[in-house]
Design an enzyme around this catalytic site. Structure first.
Site, PDB file in Angstrom:
ATOM      1  N   GLU A   1      37.675   7.256  64.018  1.00 44.58           N
ATOM      2  CA  GLU A   1      38.218   6.610  65.210  1.00 44.58           C
ATOM      3  C   GLU A   1      37.088   5.319  65.544  1.00 44.58           C
ATOM      4  O   GLU A   1      37.562   4.565  66.456  1.00 44.58           O
ATOM      5  CB  GLU A   1      38.579   7.542  66.336  1.00 44.58           C
TER       6      GLU A   1
ATOM      7  N   SER B   1      78.764  51.868  83.559  1.00 43.18           N
ATOM      8  CA  SER B   1      78.279  53.277  83.863  1.00 43.18           C
ATOM      9  C   SER B   1      76.823  53.666  83.815  1.00 43.18           C
ATOM     10  O   SER B   1      76.410  54.732  84.029  1.00 43.18           O
ATOM     11  CB  SER B   1      78.691  54.164  82.582  1.00 43.18           C
TER      12      SER B   1
END
Lengths: 94, 769
Positions: B178, B459
């Site tokens: 870079e 239930s």
């Protein structure tokens, strides 16, 4: 527990409990830490948990009742303490 | 034409004024930028999202953990297999023996330094463990998996690293690729800009950036993405100022922590520390050459070079990075060539360390919001030790997705509407939530059904009613209750007349059968007889955060509850009548490792232990004789489990909640739009539960028979005391208070066959021991 580092003590007992959750002696140890740090209600609750899982282990159950007695005593509930203590004693002798 | 002297003087004065103003403006601007930089850069440079860790894997002799499973867990932690484990985060394996060197880790209660650990396994369990000095190690805690972080709304997530946690290869590679003049320039590399300008001019578009690392840092840290001349000047000036104020080493470290390196949903991956976890599932310090090169390759375009979506592009650029590194003598040619042969080595985002547990993280965030401000969680660098078991979590995700796929195949009527599901798993004795799946796409960060889907539980309410009944002292597991038509006049004048699912009546039945077969009418009779107030109180006692309305329909589960709340309720059963608040967090420590808060284990007795035990034994019969029977074929015959199915009206919700000795799991299946699924609790959620319980190799529920209770053998159908030897049929063992007078089947009266029940009792004891 001389260092009074209750958090660390409780944390290592909890670590052991994850491996052996059905071991009443570990619950009793946890209850002793709670008692030492002044959390009497949790000390009693944890000891009751130990009682419920030590039906077939009278000595452990006796220690659990003794812990319950101590937590009552610490709160000034002397009659309840005596009752718990006598349960502890009867288990010990039997 | 000549200007008058006066005019000339005016122009000169005006020019001077303009220049003066410009100089002052430049100065002011510079000072302004300088202030921005020093203020923001010198203070806390990054907000640090709280990091969340899974529960550490505990290793101990006797643990049921074979070499294969241990190796799988080490791989999940990003441990590298080598010939000799000498570096933290590596292991070697020879057959049943694994040598590993753990990573240094600061737990909330202790610091674990790296050490060599030799684990010898035998079959599916750990035989022994020894350290480098050949001493016996009874128990050892591995460094925990980093499962995510609590990042702020704008989504910037990072794991900050210090220079000593970074391999020297990384800055070297960054410079080569870079910014080759990084060590000498003053923030801006004019040569590079000219080169880039030339390239871009010839291409007619912007192809190459001439930005130095410092400029990239400035752009990422202070500026937005616009590429205008003004921005460029500002960027150059700030880069220059940064170089004036800070050392190259600090700037490099800042760059390594700042730069954007990937996207995961709405989470932006910043910095190489997190990128290393995100792509490779291990700390940055442990990366090898080919992995460092890949991260450097990604810098140029995290989406364009996304190694998961564009592997070829990413690989080509990685190899280019390696070539440049060799060309500029950062590494030698041989190393570059060898690294270029390696695969990308990316971990699967869904299953490995880079994985993401949105439902569970959501629970943690909500838990901690009670004690912490949002900024503390997203900025202060807290470390959060959670209760998640990555292994159980992945098994729960698998169990749910496989069963949902199976259900999709068998039911072709719906196409667009996809069945959804939830799994919540807890450790009943300490209330820790060890796994939580919030939907069939477990890694999708959206509606968290486990917490927010309040659905009718059908239930699943029944055990609460039966507990209230037995606690009242008027019922036991063998008591007879009438399964007969019932009509209740409601306050609005309407008449409520429920039915059994089969629309039949079963007449007088024992409680154990009514619960095991989930008989509605028997349950309504029971609940009305006990009293709605007692029933709704029981819900609150067991840990439901609010009292249900006192309506008879609550007796059949017309009650909207989230899966996590169901887990809280059932946890009280599994924990023998003790309630413990469900926890997802064990401890929180600050950025320096100082403990801030621990969520200690708390237990509270909330129900009579004899009554709870009787209900739990009936829940065992649900699995042996009732609606949970289908799970039996999936589980080893010697494993005792307990549970209950739930189906809401019109089959909108399919539930199963059940537990073994060490695990409670709640499963829900339904549609988000609440349309009917056609599934019962048994046909939908039960298979998920059974598959999960089998895959985690669960232990038996084996609570000891409390004092004051005894085992009795009764006929499942009639509830009459009976033994096989006196013609008893379909016998079940129930626990009832000692000395309870039970009506006996003719020929089975007490005294006639005294002692014959012993064999059945032996059978039960044999199973629970």
């Amino acid at each position: 527990m001389a260092t009074k580092n209750y958090v660390v003590a409780a944390s290592s007992i909890e670590r052991a409990l994850r491996i052996e959750p059905d071991n009443p002696l570990l619950w009793i140890e946890l209850g002793k830490v709670r008692l030492a740090e002044g959390n009497y209600v949790q000390a009693e609750n944890v000891a009751r948990k130990a009682v419920s899982m030590s039906v077939n282990a009278p000595r452990a159950q006796s220690s659990a009742w003794r812990l319950i007695a101590e937590s009552y005593r610490a709160r000034g509930k002397n009659i309840e303490a005596q009752e718990a203590q006598s349960r502890a004693d009867s288990l010990n002798s039997g | 034409m000549t200007l008058s002297r006066k005019t000339k003087r005016t122009i000169l004065a005006g020019s001077l004024l303009v220049v003066g103003v410009l100089v002052i403006a430049l100065l002011v601007w510079t000072v302004y930028l300088d202030r921005i930089i020093t203020n923001q850069f010198e203070g806390r440079r990054w907000t640090l999202p709280a990091q969340v860790y899974a529960e550490p894997l505990e290793l101990y002799a006797g643990e049921s953990l074979g070499a294969d499973l241990l190796e799988q867990e080490l791989k999940r932690l990003g441990y590298r297999r080598v010939d000799q484990a000498e570096q933290p985060g590596s292991y070697s394996r020879r057959g049943s023996r694994i040598d590993l060197m753990n990573r240094r880790f600061q737990f909330s209660d202790a610091l674990q330094e790296p050490q060599l650990l030799t684990v010898t396994t035998r079959g599916n369990s750990i035989d022994s463990m020894r350290n480098g000095r050949n001493e016996d190690v009874p128990i050892f805690r591995l460094d925990p998996l980093l499962i995510g972080s609590i990042f702020p709304i704008h989504g910037e997530d990072r794991v900050v690293v210090t220079p000593d946690q970074v391999s020297p290869l990384l800055p070297a590679a960054l410079k080569v690729v870079e910014d080759r003049k990084f060590d000498s320039h003053n923030g801006v590399d004019f040569g590079a800009i000219a080169r880039a300008a030339w390239v871009n001019l010839r291409a007619g578009q912007i192809e190459q950036g001439g930005s130095t690392l410092t400029q990239q840092l400035v752009k990422s840290y202070f500026l937005d993405n616009r590429r205008t001349l003004g921005r460029k000047l500002e960027e150059a000036m700030m880069a220059f100022l940064l170089e004036v104020h800070f050392e190259k080493r600090d700037l490099m470290n800042a760059y390594i922590n700042e730069i954007y390196l990937g996207q995961d949903g709405n989470r932006a991956v910043h910095g190489f520390g997190l990128a290393s976890q995100f792509y490779f599932g291990k700390p940055l310090a442990e990366l090898q050459l080919h992995e460092v090169a890949l991260l450097v390759a990604i810098v140029r375009g995290p989406s364009y070079y996304d190694p998961r979506r564009h592997a070829d592009r990413a690989r080509a650029r990685r190899d280019l990075v390696l070539k440049l590194m060799a060309q500029y003598k950062v590494i030698d040619e041989r190393a570059a060539a060898a690294a270029a042969k390696r695969p990308l080595g990316i971990v699967n985002a869904a299953t490995q360390a880079g994985g993401y547990y949105p439902a569970f993280l959501d629970l943690i965030r909500r838990t901690l919001r009670r004690d912490y401000r949002e900024e503390d969680l997203t900025e202060a660098g807290l470390k959060i030790f959670s209760t998640l078991s990555p292994l159980t979590q992945s098994l729960a995700e698998k169990a749910l997705s496989q069963e949902l796929e199976r259900l999709d195949k068998t039911r072709k009527q719906k196409t667009d509407n996809k069945l959804e599901g939830v799994v919540v798993v807890t450790a009943p004795q300490n209330g820790e939530v060890i796994a939580m799946v919030g939907g069939r796409q477990a890694n999708f960060d959206g509606f968290n059904r486990a917490l927010d889907a309040h659905r009718s539980i059908g239930s699943l309410v029944k055990p609460v009613i039966y507990l209230a009944a037995i606690e009242s002292g008027r019922y036991n597991a063998a008591s007879i209750v009438e399964d007969a038509p019932v009509e209740v006049k409601l306050s609005n004048g309407q008449v409520w007349a429920p039915q059994n699912i089969s629309e039949e009546f079963y007449g007088p039945v024992p409680l154990v059968r009514a619960l095991a077969q989930s008989l509605n009418l028997a349950t309504v009779h029971l609940g009305l007889d006990v009293g709605l107030q007692k029933v709704t109180n029981e819900f609150v006692a067991l840990g439901l955060g609010r009292e249900p309305p006192q309506l008879p329909s609550v007796l059949l589960g017309a009650l909207d509850v989230s899966p996590l709340e169901v887990a809280q309720l059932y946890n009280a059963f599994a924990n023998g009548g003790f309630s413990t608040p469900l926890r997802a967090v064990r401890a929180v420590v600050d950025a320096e490792g100082k403990p801030l808060k621990s969520f200690a284990l708390e237990v509270t007795p909330v129900a009579d232990s004899q009554a709870v035990y009787q209900v739990n034994r009936m829940l065992v019969q649900v699995m042996e004789h009732g609606s949970g029977q289908a799970a039996r074929a999936q589980l080893p015959p010697e494993i005792v489990v307990a549970g209950k199915t739930g189906t809401s009206s019109d089959y909108r919700d399919s539930w199963f909640a059940g537990f073994s000795g060490n695990t409670l799991a709640v499963v829900w299946i339904g549609y988000d739009d609440n349309s009917p699924t056609g599934l019962t609790g048994s046909s939908g959620s039960l298979p998920v539960w059974a598959r999960l319980m089998r895959s985690i190799g669960t232990t038996s529920w084996n609570a000891p028979l409390p004092e004051g209770l005894e085992d009795r053998s009764i006929e499942f159908k009639t509830g009459l005391a009976a033994e096989a030897r006196c013609g008893g049929e379909d016998l079940v063992m129930v626990a009832v208070p000692s000395g309870t007078q039970l009506p006996a089947k003719p020929g089975c009266e007490p005294g006639v066959f005294s002692g014959l029940g012993e064999r059945a009792r032996e059978w039960w004891r044999g199973i629970v021991r």
